[in-house]
Design a protein around this motif. Sequence first.
Motif, PDB file in Angstrom:
ATOM      1  N   GLN A 114       0.839  -1.202   0.000  1.00 34.91           N
ATOM      2  CA  GLN A 114       0.000   0.000   0.000  1.00 34.91           C
ATOM      3  C   GLN A 114       0.871   1.249   0.000  1.00 34.91           C
ATOM      4  O   GLN A 114       0.625   2.203  -0.741  1.00 34.91           O
ATOM      5  CB  GLN A 114      -0.899  -0.014   1.239  1.00 34.91           C
ATOM      6  N   ARG A 115       1.899   1.246   0.830  1.00 37.37           N
ATOM      7  CA  ARG A 115       2.800   2.396   0.883  1.00 37.37           C
ATOM      8  C   ARG A 115       3.577   2.552  -0.419  1.00 37.37           C
ATOM      9  O   ARG A 115       3.800   3.670  -0.896  1.00 37.37           O
ATOM     10  CB  ARG A 115       3.752   2.251   2.071  1.00 37.37           C
ATOM     11  N   LEU A 116       4.002   1.446  -1.004  1.00 37.96           N
ATOM     12  CA  LEU A 116       4.709   1.509  -2.281  1.00 37.96           C
ATOM     13  C   LEU A 116       3.807   2.071  -3.370  1.00 37.96           C
ATOM     14  O   LEU A 116       4.248   2.847  -4.223  1.00 37.96           O
ATOM     15  CB  LEU A 116       5.221   0.119  -2.676  1.00 37.96           C
ATOM     16  N   LEU A 117       2.542   1.669  -3.346  1.00 37.82           N
ATOM     17  CA  LEU A 117       1.599   2.176  -4.339  1.00 37.82           C
ATOM     18  C   LEU A 117       1.431   3.687  -4.199  1.00 37.82           C
ATOM     19  O   LEU A 117       1.467   4.425  -5.188  1.00 37.82           O
ATOM     20  CB  LEU A 117       0.244   1.483  -4.182  1.00 37.82           C
ATOM     21  N   LEU A 118       1.267   4.157  -2.974  1.00 35.54           N
ATOM     22  CA  LEU A 118       1.116   5.594  -2.768  1.00 35.54           C
ATOM     23  C   LEU A 118       2.364   6.348  -3.212  1.00 35.54           C
ATOM     24  O   LEU A 118       2.267   7.420  -3.824  1.00 35.54           O
ATOM     25  CB  LEU A 118       0.823   5.882  -1.295  1.00 35.54           C
ATOM     26  N   ARG A 119       3.530   5.791  -2.952  1.00 35.55           N
ATOM     27  CA  ARG A 119       4.760   6.457  -3.384  1.00 35.55           C
ATOM     28  C   ARG A 119       4.825   6.519  -4.901  1.00 35.55           C
ATOM     29  O   ARG A 119       5.206   7.536  -5.478  1.00 35.55           O
ATOM     30  CB  ARG A 119       5.980   5.713  -2.830  1.00 35.55           C
ATOM     31  N   ARG A 120       4.430   5.433  -5.538  1.00 37.34           N
ATOM     32  CA  ARG A 120       4.440   5.425  -7.002  1.00 37.34           C
ATOM     33  C   ARG A 120       3.433   6.422  -7.561  1.00 37.34           C
ATOM     34  O   ARG A 120       3.712   7.135  -8.537  1.00 37.34           O
ATOM     35  CB  ARG A 120       4.123   4.012  -7.507  1.00 37.34           C
ATOM     36  N   LEU A 121       2.249   6.511  -6.946  1.00 37.63           N
ATOM     37  CA  LEU A 121       1.250   7.472  -7.406  1.00 37.63           C
ATOM     38  C   LEU A 121       1.756   8.902  -7.275  1.00 37.63           C
ATOM     39  O   LEU A 121       1.535   9.740  -8.152  1.00 37.63           O
ATOM     40  CB  LEU A 121      -0.061   7.288  -6.638  1.00 37.63           C
ATOM     41  N   HIS A 122       2.435   9.196  -6.178  1.00 37.59           N
ATOM     42  CA  HIS A 122       2.996  10.537  -6.013  1.00 37.59           C
ATOM     43  C   HIS A 122       4.087  10.800  -7.062  1.00 37.59           C
ATOM     44  O   HIS A 122       4.163  11.909  -7.611  1.00 37.59           O
ATOM     45  CB  HIS A 122       3.568  10.700  -4.599  1.00 37.59           C
ATOM     46  N   ASP A 123       4.932   9.801  -7.344  1.00 32.06           N
ATOM     47  CA  ASP A 123       5.953   9.967  -8.389  1.00 32.06           C
ATOM     48  C   ASP A 123       5.297  10.200  -9.753  1.00 32.06           C
ATOM     49  O   ASP A 123       5.739  11.050 -10.530  1.00 32.06           O
ATOM     50  CB  ASP A 123       6.850   8.729  -8.454  1.00 32.06           C
ATOM     51  N   ASP A 124       4.243   9.434 -10.027  1.00 34.38           N
ATOM     52  CA  ASP A 124       3.533   9.601 -11.299  1.00 34.38           C
ATOM     53  C   ASP A 124       2.911  10.987 -11.400  1.00 34.38           C
ATOM     54  O   ASP A 124       2.893  11.600 -12.473  1.00 34.38           O
ATOM     55  CB  ASP A 124       2.434   8.541 -11.431  1.00 34.38           C
ATOM     56  N   CYS A 125       2.389  11.475 -10.284  1.00 37.41           N
ATOM     57  CA  CYS A 125       1.768  12.801 -10.293  1.00 37.41           C
ATOM     58  C   CYS A 125       2.814  13.877 -10.587  1.00 37.41           C
ATOM     59  O   CYS A 125       2.535  14.843 -11.306  1.00 37.41           O
ATOM     60  CB  CYS A 125       1.077  13.058  -8.954  1.00 37.41           C
ATOM     61  N   GLN A 126       4.002  13.723 -10.040  1.00 38.68           N
ATOM     62  CA  GLN A 126       5.073  14.664 -10.343  1.00 38.68           C
ATOM     63  C   GLN A 126       5.444  14.610 -11.822  1.00 38.68           C
ATOM     64  O   GLN A 126       5.693  15.642 -12.461  1.00 38.68           O
ATOM     65  CB  GLN A 126       6.299  14.361  -9.487  1.00 38.68           C
ATOM     66  N   LEU A 127       5.472  13.410 -12.376  1.00 35.42           N
ATOM     67  CA  LEU A 127       5.765  13.241 -13.801  1.00 35.42           C
ATOM     68  C   LEU A 127       4.704  13.925 -14.649  1.00 35.42           C
ATOM     69  O   LEU A 127       5.006  14.655 -15.608  1.00 35.42           O
ATOM     70  CB  LEU A 127       5.833  11.749 -14.120  1.00 35.42           C
ATOM     71  N   ALA A 128       3.431  13.719 -14.292  1.00 33.66           N
ATOM     72  CA  ALA A 128       2.337  14.353 -15.026  1.00 33.66           C
ATOM     73  C   ALA A 128       2.374  15.867 -14.865  1.00 33.66           C
ATOM     74  O   ALA A 128       2.102  16.620 -15.808  1.00 33.66           O
ATOM     75  CB  ALA A 128       1.002  13.794 -14.549  1.00 33.66           C
TER      76      ALA A 128
END
Length: 375
Positions: free
Chosen positions: A350-364
């Motif tokens: 769950q924590r890894l998913l949230l970290r990835r979502l935040h990284d993706d949001c920065q990319l977007a």
Amino acid sequence: MYAASSSVSAPSPSLRTRRPGAGGPYLDPARPQTPVLGAGRSRRVPGAAGAPLSGRLDLSGPQGAQLRTAIASVHRICPEFTPVQVLRRSGRSVLLVGTTGRTTAVAKCLLDHSPMWSERTRHEIAAYRAFVRHRPPVRVPRLIAADPDNCTLVIERMPGRVAALHRHPVQAPPRADVRAALGAICRLNAWRPPAGTFDAPLDYAERISRFHDLGLLTDRDMGDLQKLLHGIAHAAGRQGMGQFCHGDALLSNVLLSPAGPVLVDWEHAGWYLPGYDLATLWTVLGDAPMARRQISGIAQSAGPASRDAFLVNLMLVLTREIRTYETAVQRSMHEGAPAAPGTTPSGEEQRLLLRRLHDDCQLARRAVRAAVGTR
């Protein structure tokens, strides 16, 4: 888990003058995501398509009383429905698998009749009724009976297996599965149902403002997205930018069968800015960088306006996912229950998913700023 090479980028300023090409869940992450109408790759799920129907319904106790009420709602609109198994149950709805004569069917009964969930169920019923009159270019379950007042829906049980068991697959799905799902979504997005058949479920300006008020978008984010929306609206005046979308294009809402993909759960179907379904699929394919690059390529191939629409959609979808999962984690911490059951097997994932979502949001976010810079 997250590949930095995933392609979400605004093209160079020189592409701004390129002519557009000539061609053109519902599963809540806060509830268990047992496959609704299909089976997984490695195991059969009781009641899954292709598995024999067997078992006995437990109608005892408080949950049994709730189940009897749901069955009575189904029988009012489909007296021949014989329930066999509970396919999924949550605090909001119950799904029953059974038979109607020689047909295997699935009945969906809403338990939480709050305005939001009632509206979603009625929206899904309206979509299935529209599909009776206007056949979409993808396979969908056949409507058997529906009661929008009581929020009860009975549809054909389609054969096949779900393309992914979770909203965000823990591992990259097979490329063939992603390719089949993406092909079906693109065919749907190219469909133009008659005017007035479907509405626009998402108010973009309101969503951006709300996310900004919640602190999920910065002042610059809101300004950049508003600039892109203004440019998209200007382009829409010339060529029309609306696109019909499923509205929840998750792999867990795609059944794969020998006859082709089947799309289920139409609670959010309607007209969106181009690329909403692509943005949803991109968001959940964090472990499939090649598929992400293909999705980004499709989104950019129709010209700058479609590219910008995809980026707006992507920012809003990613922000929604972050808010949903962060809320689920906070709730689980307060209640002492596992976070977002059914979406990820462990708290660490769950924590890894949230970290990835935040990284993706920065990319977007960087892609949005680059797109604004080309205007």
